[in-house]
Design a protein around this motif. Structure first.
Motif, PDB file in Angstrom:
ATOM      1  N   TYR A   8     -10.735  -1.981   4.816  1.00  0.00           N
ATOM      2  CA  TYR A   8     -10.678  -0.683   5.124  1.00  0.00           C
ATOM      3  C   TYR A   8      -9.387   0.145   4.561  1.00  0.00           C
ATOM      4  CZ  TYR A   8     -14.129  -1.943   8.739  1.00  0.00           C
ATOM      5  OH  TYR A   8     -15.351  -2.367   9.295  1.00  0.00           O
ATOM      6  N   SER A   9      -8.460  -0.737   3.878  1.00  0.00           N
ATOM      7  CA  SER A   9      -7.273   0.032   3.449  1.00  0.00           C
ATOM      8  C   SER A   9      -7.337   1.090   2.172  1.00  0.00           C
ATOM      9  CB  SER A   9      -6.192  -1.108   2.785  1.00  0.00           C
ATOM     10  OG  SER A   9      -7.012  -1.747   1.817  1.00  0.00           O
ATOM     11  N   ASP A  10      -8.589   0.667   1.407  1.00  0.00           N
ATOM     12  CA  ASP A  10      -8.965   1.760   0.405  1.00  0.00           C
ATOM     13  C   ASP A  10      -9.249   2.739   0.859  1.00  0.00           C
ATOM     14  OD1 ASP A  10      -8.171  -0.072  -1.413  1.00  0.00           O
ATOM     15  OD2 ASP A  10     -10.268  -0.701  -2.111  1.00  0.00           O
ATOM     16  N   PHE A  11     -10.112   2.995   2.153  1.00  0.00           N
ATOM     17  CA  PHE A  11     -10.565   4.398   2.671  1.00  0.00           C
ATOM     18  C   PHE A  11      -9.432   5.112   3.233  1.00  0.00           C
ATOM     19  CE2 PHE A  11     -14.073   1.583   3.655  1.00  0.00           C
ATOM     20  CZ  PHE A  11     -15.204   2.064   2.706  1.00  0.00           C
ATOM     21  N   TYR A  12      -8.196   4.529   3.622  1.00  0.00           N
ATOM     22  CA  TYR A  12      -6.983   5.144   3.825  1.00  0.00           C
ATOM     23  C   TYR A  12      -6.388   5.816   2.830  1.00  0.00           C
ATOM     24  CZ  TYR A  12      -6.905   2.930   8.419  1.00  0.00           C
ATOM     25  OH  TYR A  12      -7.172   2.659  10.084  1.00  0.00           O
ATOM     26  N   ARG A  13      -6.219   4.867   1.686  1.00  0.00           N
ATOM     27  CA  ARG A  13      -5.531   5.270   0.570  1.00  0.00           C
ATOM     28  C   ARG A  13      -6.232   6.594  -0.165  1.00  0.00           C
ATOM     29  NH1 ARG A  13      -5.719   0.806  -1.793  1.00  0.00           N
ATOM     30  NH2 ARG A  13      -3.915  -0.152  -1.145  1.00  0.00           N
ATOM     31  N   GLU A  14      -7.583   6.418  -0.313  1.00  0.00           N
ATOM     32  CA  GLU A  14      -8.307   7.337  -1.016  1.00  0.00           C
ATOM     33  C   GLU A  14      -8.326   8.776  -0.331  1.00  0.00           C
ATOM     34  OE1 GLU A  14     -12.030   5.357  -1.292  1.00  0.00           O
ATOM     35  OE2 GLU A  14     -11.587   4.173  -2.636  1.00  0.00           O
ATOM     36  N   ILE A  36      -4.577   8.966   4.150  1.00  0.00           N
ATOM     37  CA  ILE A  36      -4.289   8.803   5.569  1.00  0.00           C
ATOM     38  C   ILE A  36      -3.360   7.770   5.656  1.00  0.00           C
ATOM     39  CG2 ILE A  36      -5.498   8.328   7.816  1.00  0.00           C
ATOM     40  CD1 ILE A  36      -8.191   9.295   6.573  1.00  0.00           C
ATOM     41  N   ALA A  37      -2.438   8.025   6.618  1.00  0.00           N
ATOM     42  CA  ALA A  37      -1.200   7.042   6.932  1.00  0.00           C
ATOM     43  C   ALA A  37      -1.790   6.084   7.850  1.00  0.00           C
ATOM     44  CB  ALA A  37       0.056   7.750   7.229  1.00  0.00           C
ATOM     45  N   PRO A  38      -1.777   4.780   7.664  1.00  0.00           N
ATOM     46  CA  PRO A  38      -2.406   3.911   8.538  1.00  0.00           C
ATOM     47  C   PRO A  38      -1.321   3.600   9.725  1.00  0.00           C
ATOM     48  CG  PRO A  38      -1.606   2.725   6.427  1.00  0.00           C
ATOM     49  CD  PRO A  38      -1.587   4.138   6.308  1.00  0.00           C
ATOM     50  N   MET A  64       0.790  -1.145   0.094  1.00  0.00           N
ATOM     51  CA  MET A  64      -0.071   0.066   0.104  1.00  0.00           C
ATOM     52  C   MET A  64       0.806   1.135   0.048  1.00  0.00           C
ATOM     53  SD  MET A  64      -2.672   1.297   3.009  1.00  0.00           S
ATOM     54  CE  MET A  64      -3.268   2.987   3.084  1.00  0.00           C
ATOM     55  N   SER A  65       0.593   2.039  -0.882  1.00  0.00           N
ATOM     56  CA  SER A  65       1.279   3.480  -0.971  1.00  0.00           C
ATOM     57  C   SER A  65       0.457   4.445  -0.801  1.00  0.00           C
ATOM     58  CB  SER A  65       1.914   3.606  -2.236  1.00  0.00           C
ATOM     59  OG  SER A  65       3.271   2.697  -2.286  1.00  0.00           O
ATOM     60  N   LEU A  66       0.441   5.727  -0.105  1.00  0.00           N
ATOM     61  CA  LEU A  66      -0.430   7.044  -0.045  1.00  0.00           C
ATOM     62  C   LEU A  66      -0.193   7.592  -1.414  1.00  0.00           C
ATOM     63  CD1 LEU A  66       0.499   8.153   3.370  1.00  0.00           C
ATOM     64  CD2 LEU A  66      -1.429   7.088   2.810  1.00  0.00           C
ATOM     65  N   LEU A  67      -1.293   7.958  -1.941  1.00  0.00           N
ATOM     66  CA  LEU A  67      -1.224   8.914  -2.986  1.00  0.00           C
ATOM     67  C   LEU A  67      -0.179  10.069  -3.227  1.00  0.00           C
ATOM     68  CD1 LEU A  67      -5.129   9.027  -3.910  1.00  0.00           C
ATOM     69  CD2 LEU A  67      -3.383   7.552  -4.836  1.00  0.00           C
TER      70      LEU A  67
END
Length: 259
Positions: free
Chosen positions: A140-146, A149-151, A1-4
């Motif tokens: 839930y990971s997609d909500f962070y990425r979109e 938000i850093a998990p 997973m990478s932040l945008l």
């Protein structure tokens, strides 16, 4: 997973030096103290702040923080109130903000709605200690990425090597290492966890490690900083607020944590 996009947390950790963080409970000691506290902490040189979301049944916290949650809820703190308070904070607060809390109030608010609000007000990271990693990956990971938000995930002395590697791979901020198996605010000595800290230090983690729980004094910070990239002070700060909002006392407390 990478932040945008690279956010304030990753930029902060890419800069030199050990990082110092403070945990505060939203709406404590008074309902509208949260933003003024952020201002004082930023001006006192704190690198990033964890804001606790008050919840009556928090499982990770000891009596000091649990009591602050009860007082904050009694003051009228809700998720909507918190987001309203943070709405204009980025006009004058530049340090990273991590929200920390139980999954229940976030789920009740609506996870998608919550994450959208986090991005809107400038929250950088989210730590939900009771969100299982498998559920994070599945749902839930997609909500962070979109919402950029850093998990943030917790690790402890009981976390297996395989799980450490998995969590490190999912994290896009820092690993929150619990100093011991006790709840927040316990009386265990940092030296009792030295072997655990040494094991953390030799791991080839992709992310920086920040140690929290039961760190109360300048001596605790100095000891823990030998093994980690940063430290978090929580219960001791909440105790310092028990007499009410006193800027001089708060500034003095932060100064007392410095070398």
């Amino acid at each position: 997973m990478s932040l945008l996009n690279e956010n304030r947390l990753s930029k902060m950790f890419s800069s030199p030096g050990k990082k110092r963080s403070i945990y505060l409970t939203a709406g404590y000691p008074k309902l509208h103290d949260t933003v003024p506290l952020l201002e004082i902490l930023q001006n006192s040189g704190i690198d990033f702040v964890e804001i606790g979301i008050p919840f009556s049944d928090s499982i990770m916290d000891g009596p000091v923080i649990l009591n602050s949650h009860q007082i904050a809820l009694g003051n009228g703190m809700t998720m909507d109130v918190l987001f309203d308070q943070l709405a204009a904070v980025r006009a004058h607060i530049s340090i990273p903000i991590v929200l920390m809390g139980s999954m229940n109030p976030v789920y009740q608010y609506g996870f998608d709605r919550f994450c959208k609000q986090c991005e809107k007000v400038g929250v950088d990271g989210l730590l939900l200690p009771d969100l299982p990693v498998i559920e994070f990956k599945k749902h839930y990971s997609d909500f962070y990425r979109e919402n950029n938000i850093a998990p943030v995930f917790m690790i402890s002395p009981q976390t297996s090597s395989a799980r450490l590697a998995e969590i490190d791979g999912l994290t896009e901020s820092f690993l929150y290492a619990v100093s011991s198996s006790s709840t927040t605010g316990a009386s265990s000595k940092m030296e009792d966890s030295q072997a655990y800290f040494e094991q953390l230090q030799i791991q080839n983690f992709r992310n920086p490690v920040v140690i929290g729980f039961n760190i109360k004094t300048r001596e605790d910070i100095k000891f823990v900083s030998q093994y980690a990239d940063g430290v978090i002070v929580g219960s001791a700060f909440i105790q310092a607020l028990e007499g009410g909002f006193d800027p001089d006392k708060i500034t003095g407390f932060i100064e007392g944590l410095k070398d």
